[in-house]
Scaffold this active site. Structure first.
Site, PDB file in Angstrom:
ATOM      1  N   CYS A 189       0.905  -1.285   0.044  1.00 21.28           N
ATOM      2  CA  CYS A 189      -0.026  -0.145   0.006  1.00 21.28           C
ATOM      3  C   CYS A 189       0.788   1.132   0.157  1.00 21.28           C
ATOM      4  O   CYS A 189       1.587   1.342   0.763  1.00 21.28           O
ATOM      5  CB  CYS A 189      -0.995  -0.097   1.147  1.00 21.28           C
ATOM      6  SG  CYS A 189      -1.768   1.373   1.384  1.00 21.28           S
ATOM      7  N   GLY A 190       0.749   2.059  -1.159  1.00 24.30           N
ATOM      8  CA  GLY A 190       1.523   3.327  -0.990  1.00 24.30           C
ATOM      9  C   GLY A 190       1.143   4.231  -0.047  1.00 24.30           C
ATOM     10  O   GLY A 190       2.042   4.979   0.553  1.00 24.30           O
ATOM     11  N   HIS A 191      -0.079   4.361   0.419  1.00 23.86           N
ATOM     12  CA  HIS A 191      -0.216   5.125   1.807  1.00 23.86           C
ATOM     13  C   HIS A 191       0.337   4.677   2.982  1.00 23.86           C
ATOM     14  O   HIS A 191       0.865   5.421   3.710  1.00 23.86           O
ATOM     15  CB  HIS A 191      -1.740   5.196   1.891  1.00 23.86           C
ATOM     16  CG  HIS A 191      -2.564   6.198   0.950  1.00 23.86           C
ATOM     17  ND1 HIS A 191      -2.270   7.337   0.536  1.00 23.86           N
ATOM     18  CD2 HIS A 191      -3.350   5.608  -0.125  1.00 23.86           C
ATOM     19  CE1 HIS A 191      -3.410   7.683  -0.457  1.00 23.86           C
ATOM     20  NE2 HIS A 191      -3.882   6.598  -0.916  1.00 23.86           N
ATOM     21  N   CYS A 192       0.476   3.315   3.006  1.00 24.88           N
ATOM     22  CA  CYS A 192       1.040   2.737   4.378  1.00 24.88           C
ATOM     23  C   CYS A 192       2.800   3.014   4.271  1.00 24.88           C
ATOM     24  O   CYS A 192       3.514   3.308   5.063  1.00 24.88           O
ATOM     25  CB  CYS A 192       1.167   1.256   4.322  1.00 24.88           C
ATOM     26  SG  CYS A 192      -0.807   0.527   4.322  1.00 24.88           S
TER      27      CYS A 192
END
Length: 451
Positions: free
Chosen positions: A15-18
């Site tokens: 996950c990019g946001h992670c």
């Protein structure tokens, strides 16, 4: 697994946001450790610990939950280290930290980008029992992402040039500080903080997005501009000159269109890079109403006139519409845009079933062949129309779309609009149409939420 005063970050490795959160989360953990806090930060790979994620209702990544005495609560702060630390301090300590000395106050004020201090002179042994202090503590308890301090120490008053009861917002931008010295009620203190806690002009970034969208101000003026353009500085100077006139009323934001991540925002406003620099105003209410100025001129006066006219209701909302395609009715599924929607969808001689979709929506792509099949089935029935409209490029005054796909039926001989919430199958759609829009109230399937 049980937690006591712990924060758990449920994440997915891909996950990019992670990935963006990870360094800030680690920085927050280090800060808490240095301060000898009892709060511990933890993380869980929800793709590996799927049963744990399911137990705590994890539906997206990253999800952050705070466990206090084993009971979870949703984290609702920002994604920067300071935001995380400040939020946790509010949940585990007093709403406002008591500043006992000049040294305490100096460290408290200089460390974060924004710090709010209540100065209240002691009138008895219970220093913070007067109405203004109580109002300050009430406001502090309701704002999780900002640090609040409170003092009655005479040296702290002198050091910060405060004479009487006051609320001072210290910040590392714009004028450096703002003072509220009269009308110290909860309502006025909150208004004061809302008006001054963000820069007069703020750049839209991944880091600032949380502060922008979670703030009290719902009217946002957006300047789309290339930081690499020759006129960047001159236009920004104009923008910054206009902004102070709307403190506490409109948030002035600028968006660097050189950043590819921001092209979706341009698309949301129906804009292309060659139209920039340009401004738009959006009200982040339920309908996310957009406004476009009549001209392209960017002067202090033109910006002020545009904003004033929007705020006073003189300037009408801007509704995006594509041009009507020449072949809009060539296929069984009719193509609607803003400019032909009322003529086709609200034709009382026909029952019109419309799919409002987004080109990038996976659920819409799955629906597409079924929708084509439905249109093929009814193509020879003159009083039934199966249509679709790209709701990311076309907007309607009286039909608001908040998720994709949204399916609405405009019945024959009726002003009613019926939402379809049944099975997305040929059989389900057919039953709905044959019943005149009455069968189809089953629970909704998955949708893509706008934004």
């Amino acid at each position: 697994m049980e937690f006591n005063k712990d924060v758990s970050d449920h994440y997915a490795p891909w996950c990019g946001h992670c990935k963006a959160l990870a360094p800030e989360y680690a920085k927050a953990a280090s800060t808490l450790k240095e301060e000898k806090s009892e709060v511990k930060l933890a993380k869980v790979d929800a793709t590996e610990e799927s049963s744990l994620a399911e137990k705590f209702g994890v539906r997206g990544y990253p999800t952050i939950k705070f466990f206090k005495k084993g009971k979870p609560m949703e984290y609702q702060g920002g994604r920067q280290a300071n935001d995380i630390v400040n939020w946790l301090k509010k949940k585990t300590g007093p709403p406002a930290k008591t500043l006992e000395s000049k040294e305490d106050a100096t460290e408290f004020i200089t460390k974060p980008d924004v710090a709010i201090v209540g100065f209240f002179k002691a009138r008895c042994s219970c220093s913070f029992k007067n109405a203004a202090a109580k109002a300050f503590i009430e406001v502090a308890g309701g704002i999780d992402d900002l640090p609040f301090g409170i003092t009655s120490n005479a040296d702290v008053f002198t050091e910060n040039k405060v004479d009487g009861d006051a609320v001072v917002l210290f910040k590392k931008f714009d004028e450096g500080r703002n003072d509220l010295t009269t009308d110290l009620t909860a309502e006025k203190i909150k208004e004061f903080i809302t008006a001054n806690q963000l820069p007069t002009v703020i750049q839209f970034t991944q880091e600032s997005a949380q502060k922008i969208f979670s703030g009290e101000l719902k009217n946002h003026l957006l300047l789309f501009i290339s930081e690499g353009s020759d006129d960047f500085k001159s236009i920004m100077d104009i923008y910054k000159e206009a902004a102070p006139n709307y403190k506490g009323k409109v948030l002035f934001i600028y968006i660097n269109i050189d950043d590819e991540d921001h092209l979706r925002i341009l698309e949301f406003f129906g804009m292309k890079t060659d139209e920039c620099p340009a401004i738009r105003l959006i009200n982040l209410g339920e309908d996310m109403t957009k406004f476009r100025p009549d001209g392209k001129e960017l002067t202090v006066d033109s910006i002020k006139k545009f904003v004033d006219d929007v705020l006073s209701g003189k300037h009408k909302a801007h509704l995006m519409s594509e041009d009507v395609p020449e072949d809009w009715d060539a296929n069984p599924v009719k193509v609607l845009v803003g400019k032909n929607f009322n003529e086709i969808a609200k034709d009382k001689k026909k029952g019109v079933f419309v799919e409002f979709y987004a080109p990038w929506c996976g659920h819409c792509k799955q629906l597409s062949p079924i929708w084509d099949e439905l249109a093929e089935k009814y193509k020879d029935q003159d009083d039934v129309v199966i249509a679709k409209m790209d709701a990311t490029a076309n907007e309607l005054e009286d039909v608001k779309i908040h998720s994709f796909p949204t399916l609405k039926y405009f019945p024959k001989d009726s002003e009613e609009v019926v939402d379809y919430n049944g099975d997305r199958t040929l059989e389900g759609f057919s039953k709905f149409l044959e019943s005149g829009g009455k069968v189809g109230a089953e629970p909704s399937e998955e949708v893509c939420v706008v934004g």
